[in-house]
Design a protein around this motif. Sequence first.
Motif, short mmCIF file in Angstrom:
data_model
loop_
_atom_site.label_atom_id
_atom_site.label_comp_id
_atom_site.label_asym_id
_atom_site.label_seq_id
_atom_site.Cartn_x
_atom_site.Cartn_y
_atom_site.Cartn_z
N ASP A 5 -0.76 4.73 5.54
CA ASP A 5 -1.39 3.51 5.02
C ASP A 5 -2.87 3.42 5.36
O ASP A 5 -3.33 2.46 6.01
CB ASP A 5 -0.64 2.28 5.52
CG ASP A 5 0.71 2.10 4.85
OD1 ASP A 5 0.95 2.74 3.82
OD2 ASP A 5 1.53 1.32 5.36
N THR A 7 3.92 -2.71 10.02
CA THR A 7 4.65 -3.96 10.22
C THR A 7 6.06 -3.71 10.71
O THR A 7 6.85 -3.01 10.06
CB THR A 7 4.70 -4.77 8.91
OG1 THR A 7 3.36 -4.98 8.45
CG2 THR A 7 5.36 -6.11 9.14
N ARG A 31 9.02 -6.02 5.75
CA ARG A 31 8.07 -6.16 4.64
C ARG A 31 7.45 -4.80 4.32
O ARG A 31 6.65 -4.27 5.08
CB ARG A 31 6.98 -7.17 5.03
CG ARG A 31 5.76 -7.23 4.11
CD ARG A 31 6.03 -7.88 2.77
NE ARG A 31 4.82 -7.88 1.94
CZ ARG A 31 3.99 -8.93 1.81
NH1 ARG A 31 4.25 -10.06 2.44
NH2 ARG A 31 2.93 -8.84 1.05
N TYR A 43 6.44 -4.03 0.78
CA TYR A 43 5.53 -4.03 -0.37
C TYR A 43 4.12 -4.35 0.12
O TYR A 43 3.88 -5.26 0.90
CB TYR A 43 6.00 -4.98 -1.47
CG TYR A 43 6.10 -6.45 -1.16
CD1 TYR A 43 5.01 -7.29 -1.35
CD2 TYR A 43 7.30 -7.01 -0.73
CE1 TYR A 43 5.10 -8.65 -1.10
CE2 TYR A 43 7.41 -8.37 -0.48
CZ TYR A 43 6.30 -9.18 -0.67
OH TYR A 43 6.40 -10.53 -0.42
N ARG A 44 3.18 -3.52 -0.33
CA ARG A 44 1.80 -3.56 0.15
C ARG A 44 0.96 -2.70 -0.79
O ARG A 44 1.49 -2.06 -1.70
CB ARG A 44 1.72 -3.03 1.59
CG ARG A 44 2.15 -1.58 1.73
CD ARG A 44 2.68 -1.30 3.11
NE ARG A 44 2.95 0.10 3.39
CZ ARG A 44 4.05 0.74 3.00
NH1 ARG A 44 4.97 0.12 2.28
NH2 ARG A 44 4.23 2.01 3.32
N ARG A 45 -0.35 -2.64 -0.52
CA ARG A 45 -1.25 -1.87 -1.39
C ARG A 45 -2.05 -0.85 -0.58
O ARG A 45 -2.41 -1.10 0.56
CB ARG A 45 -2.20 -2.80 -2.14
CG ARG A 45 -1.50 -3.72 -3.12
CD ARG A 45 -2.48 -4.53 -3.97
NE ARG A 45 -1.74 -5.32 -4.96
CZ ARG A 45 -1.34 -6.57 -4.77
NH1 ARG A 45 -1.65 -7.21 -3.64
NH2 ARG A 45 -0.64 -7.20 -5.70
N TRP A 89 3.41 -11.53 -6.26
CA TRP A 89 2.41 -10.70 -5.57
C TRP A 89 1.94 -9.56 -6.47
O TRP A 89 0.73 -9.27 -6.56
CB TRP A 89 3.03 -10.16 -4.28
CG TRP A 89 2.24 -9.11 -3.58
CD1 TRP A 89 1.26 -9.29 -2.65
CD2 TRP A 89 2.39 -7.68 -3.73
NE1 TRP A 89 0.78 -8.06 -2.22
CE2 TRP A 89 1.44 -7.06 -2.86
CE3 TRP A 89 3.22 -6.86 -4.51
CZ2 TRP A 89 1.33 -5.69 -2.76
CZ3 TRP A 89 3.09 -5.49 -4.41
CH2 TRP A 89 2.16 -4.91 -3.54
#
Length: 507
Positions: free
Chosen positions: A38, A275, A283, A285-287, A335
């Motif tokens: 990430d 996280t 959690r 889902y993220r970018r 989102w």
Amino acid sequence: MTPVTRRTLLAGGLALTAFGAGSARLVDPFTLGVASGDPTHDSVLLWTRLAPVPLAENGLGGMPSRPVEVAWELAHDERFRRVVRRGVEWARPELGHSVHVDVGGLEAGREYFYRFAADGHLSRTGRTRTTPAPGTLTTPLTMAFASCAQYEHGYFTAYRRLAEDEPDLVLHLGDYQYEYESGVHVAPNGNVRGVEGPRTVTLANYRQRYAQYKSDADLQAAHAVAPWSVVWDDHEVDDNWAGEVHSKPEKPQPDFPARRRAASQAYYENMPIRTAPRGADLRLYRRVVWGRLATFHMLDTRQYRDDQACGDGIKPCDERLDVGRSMLGAEQEAWLLDGFRGSSARWDVVGQQVFFSQYDHASGPVRETNLDAWDGYAADRDRVVAGFSAVRNAVVLTGDVHASWGVDVKERWDDPGSRTVATEIAGSSITSGGDGSEDYPETPEWLAENPHVKFFNNRRGYVVGRVGVDGFRVDFRGVGFVSSPGAGVSTKGSFLIEDGRAGLNRV
């Protein structure tokens, strides 16, 4: 003497130096390798997990029931002559002696090298990088994505070949490990390796299973070559689970909430993610933002979905069309659509797990669709397809299906002449399904029923994407076999998605 090169460094750690030197008390604890994940323009997450006896049945990897001090370094060069960050973290038993180091204050668009030391032992060296500075458009990106690596079904050669392609970023789209006990799920050509332990239910089970997977040298090479961004699918928990429902609700599994908590904890412990879970909730889902060139919207299509319609399976089902059915859940869907509306990226790329496009498995007027995929949540998919209108170029990356597919995403599925609004690229499995073949016998019939499908191949492998300002080139990479180690890799098909023109053009 063998010269020290990037490739030899990524194959193994440097000799002990003043960093981490001393008399060793533990057996080498770095048996599970290293990883990073990430990346942002000024930070990256570094990971390792200590396990001198990785296959220990209690899941503790042979570690003592106390915290262990772990040193880490990040450098501009692979010889660590220009160290830019260093520090110490504690590998704690309550986190499976895993270490997650979020290193900030870094230069944008820069390659780095990292390593760990503990108790007189030095890890291998990993390579990572930060993303370009915000607003940067002209920095190209070579990315790769993979999914579905069932240990029993074959050797992880495709991971090794992926590492040799030296991508800047790797996405893993689920089924990183499988939950079955040995011999339950057999490949068409037979299982070639065995797994340790029972069906994964407890935290100890999951920890042991991840340790077996992560002990694999080919997988370690892929982790060490570039930062990863990972999301899970079903087998990290239970085959075809959906939200709070396990795979076979007709067979009671009262321990499923506890099993989900264990699976979430073990996933965090073994992945380069920031996280930690809260109970069973993790959690994911993220970018990942690559300047203005590309934004990767990483989705979780398991944790928030409604149960599969009509009892799951591939069959005709009107319930799948219910407008209230959701794959993403309300919060994640909002989102995603908000992210589309606010995007200034040249390419908006959705990294997700299950087949997105409509696909009819039956000839004639009766429609048989896979109710575990987006076909089982048609209204939610329609909302996402409508959201593509807010972005310049939309590309959907897909795991799960154990074969390579290239698909034009249509504005209206029942009208083959309707506008193509996005492109779906589904990657094959790393091993799941065994050696595979170039085709299925039914493929010509299936493709005739689904004219929006432009490419299919049934070899094991991964996908390499070369993303630029004017186009997104896709190479479907396949290995000849997985039933024994050492297979070569070849490109099964190459396509170009042109800027401003959705759909696949064969190179």
